[in-house]
Design an enzyme around this catalytic site. Structure first.
Site, short mmCIF file in Angstrom:
data_model
loop_
_atom_site.label_atom_id
_atom_site.label_comp_id
_atom_site.label_asym_id
_atom_site.label_seq_id
_atom_site.Cartn_x
_atom_site.Cartn_y
_atom_site.Cartn_z
N GLY A 1 -11.17 -6.33 6.15
CA GLY A 1 -11.78 -6.05 7.44
C GLY A 1 -12.27 -4.62 7.46
O GLY A 1 -13.39 -4.32 7.85
N GLU B 1 -9.41 2.38 5.35
CA GLU B 1 -9.33 3.64 6.09
C GLU B 1 -9.66 4.87 5.24
O GLU B 1 -8.97 5.88 5.33
CB GLU B 1 -7.93 3.77 6.68
CG GLU B 1 -6.78 3.91 5.66
CD GLU B 1 -6.17 2.59 5.22
OE1 GLU B 1 -6.84 1.55 5.33
OE2 GLU B 1 -5.00 2.61 4.76
N HIS C 1 -8.07 0.19 14.38
CA HIS C 1 -7.03 0.16 13.34
C HIS C 1 -7.32 1.20 12.25
O HIS C 1 -6.46 2.02 11.92
CB HIS C 1 -6.97 -1.25 12.74
CG HIS C 1 -5.96 -1.41 11.66
ND1 HIS C 1 -4.69 -1.90 11.90
CD2 HIS C 1 -5.99 -1.13 10.34
CE1 HIS C 1 -4.01 -1.92 10.77
NE2 HIS C 1 -4.78 -1.45 9.80
N GLU C 2 -8.53 1.18 11.73
CA GLU C 2 -8.85 2.13 10.64
C GLU C 2 -8.80 3.57 11.14
O GLU C 2 -8.34 4.46 10.44
CB GLU C 2 -10.22 1.81 10.03
CG GLU C 2 -10.41 0.36 9.55
CD GLU C 2 -9.27 -0.18 8.72
OE1 GLU C 2 -8.60 0.60 8.03
OE2 GLU C 2 -9.03 -1.41 8.77
N HIS D 1 -5.33 4.89 11.26
CA HIS D 1 -4.82 5.32 9.95
C HIS D 1 -5.03 6.82 9.73
O HIS D 1 -4.40 7.41 8.85
CB HIS D 1 -5.52 4.56 8.83
CG HIS D 1 -4.88 3.25 8.48
ND1 HIS D 1 -3.56 3.13 8.12
CD2 HIS D 1 -5.40 1.99 8.40
CE1 HIS D 1 -3.29 1.85 7.83
NE2 HIS D 1 -4.38 1.15 8.01
N GLU E 1 0.98 0.39 7.59
CA GLU E 1 0.33 -0.69 8.33
C GLU E 1 1.02 -1.07 9.63
O GLU E 1 0.36 -1.42 10.61
CB GLU E 1 0.19 -1.92 7.42
CG GLU E 1 -0.70 -1.67 6.20
CD GLU E 1 -2.10 -1.21 6.56
OE1 GLU E 1 -2.49 -1.30 7.73
OE2 GLU E 1 -2.80 -0.72 5.65
N ASP F 1 -0.92 -5.84 -4.36
CA ASP F 1 -1.93 -6.61 -3.61
C ASP F 1 -1.38 -7.98 -3.21
O ASP F 1 -1.71 -8.51 -2.14
CB ASP F 1 -3.20 -6.82 -4.45
CG ASP F 1 -4.05 -5.56 -4.52
OD1 ASP F 1 -3.76 -4.60 -3.78
OD2 ASP F 1 -5.00 -5.54 -5.33
N TYR G 1 2.28 -5.48 8.66
CA TYR G 1 1.46 -5.15 9.82
C TYR G 1 2.17 -5.51 11.13
O TYR G 1 2.42 -4.66 11.98
CB TYR G 1 0.13 -5.94 9.76
CG TYR G 1 -0.78 -5.54 8.63
CD1 TYR G 1 -1.92 -4.79 8.90
CD2 TYR G 1 -0.53 -5.91 7.32
CE1 TYR G 1 -2.78 -4.42 7.88
CE2 TYR G 1 -1.39 -5.55 6.29
CZ TYR G 1 -2.51 -4.81 6.57
OH TYR G 1 -3.36 -4.43 5.57
ZN LIG Z 1 -4.43 -0.91 7.80
#
Ligand SMILES: [Zn+2]
Length: 635
Positions: A300, A303, A327-328, A331, A350, A405, A413
């Site tokens: 999405g 950051e 959200h970004e 960060h 997160e 990952d 989150y």
């Molecule tokens: Zn994030």
């Protein structure tokens, strides 16, 4: 990073003649490093910062679109702890062609240094060990990347919005910086950097650094990031980029055909920055710009400091998906300013950021929207946790031997955000906000572990009031699976009427056309679709589609939710849209659940493979690695 949702923008990724594959960087013998071979704090890095620490990088590259490589050098400034005399510097690399390593003491001549590259580990890559003189303060590595570098995506012109020029972008989180820069690739090691980048003359380069909106486009660019950041925040993009300002310190970079639309969608960014500053303290990074990437960007948003990278699937036309930008931006405090020291501490990035994101949304768009998003987030968490083994439900997981990952789920989150909500509910907003602000000031520009956080939490909030602290059993939150009993769950009054509408339609009390959805927001639509039975009968699906044209929605989140329901319900009229969606963007938040839903039946699996065969060349290597596993891609 946001790994969540999408709006189709009509770009087809097909036709990329020479897209890269992800298998190469992940091949090689699967050596699990012994603890002695890795830093004691970070199991995902071979680096040895306790002995010699990299503190600065001077980067110099030619961007070669014909060969799909970066070619140049990284000159690293190194420091030893006081009294240290180490002569062995260990760096992380993955699939780099290293041609020369030299060392010098500042100001003195460069001399060649012996080096060795270890055989590659399929998760960690290859340790690069360099022997340098005891008094060396700089190490220069001359190298080139390979076309399959896991942190780079080279797009051919047909994969871009403008269709005339190629595009390059990086994605370094979690451990992909090492595929394009030889570094101590651990979030516990912070560095400053400068970069000199040469590109074709007609293209623009931007980095997670001091981008000047008025920089002349001449193929020769200089950057500086004067604040110390972890390696996963080093970022570069090159393409036919244009800039549109939003405020004096903020604006949007995007390909020319996209930039005006993006600037309209993100027009509230300055309001978001101001809201965040009143809550969490000053924005410490000077500019805040957003770069909208081509649709294959797998997340999405990312950051990257001063320059958030974002998916074009946020461009819904009504600002309804801009929580990802909040959200970004958040960060800039949680993650970029106070950073997780290892990927096991990912929730510090997160979870804290997701909490801050909703506080920003509340200030700019109101509590109603923020609470709906919190409820949807909790639904996502519960759905995902139902399929996770207990060890993956803990906030602070053991990731030894695992690719970070693969371990990135909604737990970090949404469970992380719930933990902070709990603290806010128990201690009151005023007190908790003072705590958070103090936390960001105290740990600014540092990388910390979960234990560091907990110690600070005890000293500055919990211990002053043990009675209240009993309502927040910290170890239950960080070290145990499931959501702790007593967690305060978000509740949204706005969603009950949506459920009532769904029920009354399902009970046959009103036709779809009479559902009171005229003023529904994206969030209400998502809740409505989630409230329907799974499967819903094809006749009901058709009635709904006729009334609201859901198969033609241009909102990526609604499209995703609708297509998930369509797959479960075998609603065939939505299948052409499904194929179009999966071949027009590469955002993992949508790819993963849709392919997972498809492969549940034999016909679905066949359809998944047929779509994936067309879509795969256009996906990012990170997405390819994910979807290969889901569909059982041969090889
Ligand atoms: Zn994030």
């Amino acid at each position: 990073m946001r790994h969540g949702r999408f709006a189709a923008i009509g770009l087809i990724l097909l036709g990329a003649a020479a897209c890269r594959r992800a298998e190469s960087p992940r091949s090689g013998p699967a050596l699990t490093p012994t603890p002695a071979a890795t830093s004691s704090r970070d199991v995902h890095s071979y680096g040895n910062p306790e002995e010699i620490r990299v503190t600065h990088a001077d980067l110099d590259w030619d961007v070669d679109f014909d060969r799909k490589v970066l070619r140049g050098s990284a000159t690293l400034t190194v420091k030893r702890p006081v009294g240290g005399r180490s002569t062995g510097l260990v760096l992380d690399t993955r699939a780099l062609d290293v041609s020369k390593v030299e060392a010098s003491r500042e100001g003195s001549a460069w001399t060649n240094s012996p080096f060795s590259l270890a055989p590659p580990d399929k998760i960690l890559g290859s340790a690069l060990t360099v022997t340098i003189p005891e008094d060396a303060t700089q190490v220069r590595i001359t190298y080139a990347t390979r076309p399959e570098a896991s942190g780079l995506q080279w797009l051919d012109p047909p994969q871009t919005a403008g269709r005339k020029n190629p595009f390059l972008f990086t994605q370094s989180q979690a451990i992909h910086a090492r595929s394009w820069i030889p570094l101590q690739d651990s979030p516990s090691v912070r560095i400053t950097y400068r970069a000199h980048v040469r590109t074709p003359r007609n293209l623009m380069a931007v980095m997670s650094a001091d981008n000047d909106p008025n920089e002349p486009r001449d193929g020769d660019y200089d950057f500086e990031m004067p604040q110390p950041i972890p390696s996963y925040l080093i970022a570069l993009a090159v393409g036919d980029l244009a800039f549109a300002p939003i405020s004096l310190r903020s604006g949007v970079w995007a390909e020319r055909p996209v930039v005006a639309k993006a600037a309209r969608e993100f027009a509230d960014v300055e309001k978001m920055i101001r809201a965040a500053e009143t809550l969490f303290g000053p924005y410490r990074w000077e500019r805040y710009d957003v770069l909208v990437l081509p649709p294959s960007f797998p997340f999405g948003g990312m950051e990257n400091p001063r320059l958030t990278f974002a998916t074009p699937t946020l461009l819904a036309g009504d600002k309804s998906l801009v929580a990802v930008i909040a959200h970004e931006l958040a960060h800039s405090w949680a993650g970029n300013l106070v950073t997780n020291a290892t990927w096991s501490d990912f929730w510090l990035n997160e979870g804290v950021t997701t909490y801050l994101e909703r506080r920003i949304v509340e200030q700019v768009y109101g509590a109603r929207r923020a609470e709906m998003e919190a409820v949807l987030g909790l639904q996502d968490l519960e759905k995902e946790m139902a399929g996770l083994p207990p060890k993956d439900q803990v906030l602070h997981p053991d990731l030894r031997g695992r690719d970070p990952d693969d371990a990135a789920t909604d737990v970090a989150y949404e469970k992380g955000a719930l933990f902070l909500r709990q603290l806010e509910a128990v201690y009151g907003r005023d007190r908790f906000d003072r705590f958070l602000r103090g936390y960001f000031d105290h740990f600014a520009f540092q990388s910390i572990t979960t234990d560091d956080f907990i110690r600070y939490l005890h000293a500055n909030l919990l211990d002053a009031d043990p009675k209240l602290a009993a309502q927040v059993p910290v170890a239950d939150w960080t070290e145990k699976p499931e959501i702790p009993a007593g967690a305060r769950r978000p509740v949204s009054d706005a969603l009950a009427p949506v459920e009532a509408e769904a029920q009354s339609w399902l009970d046959g009390k009103k036709p779809a056309a009479a559902i009171a959805a005229k003023n529904w927001s994206t969030q209400e639509w998502l809740h409505f679709l989630r409230a329907l039975p799974n499967p819903t009968s094809p006749a009901k699906m058709e009635e709904l589609d006729r009334a609201f044209h859901l198969s033609a929605s241009g909102n990526s989140e609604i499209t995703n939710e609708w297509l998930l329901l369509a797959i479960a319900s075998h609603y065939e009229p939505a299948y052409p849209r499904l194929e179009e969606f999966l071949t027009s963007m590469g955002r993992q938040k949508f790819l993963k659940p849709l392919y997972e839903a498809l492969v549940r039946t034999p016909e679905g699996r066949a359809r998944a493979l047929a779509i994936y065969r067309k879509a795969r060349p256009g996906y990012h290597p990170i997405a390819v690695a994910t979807v290969d596993k889901i569909v059982g891609w041969p090889g």
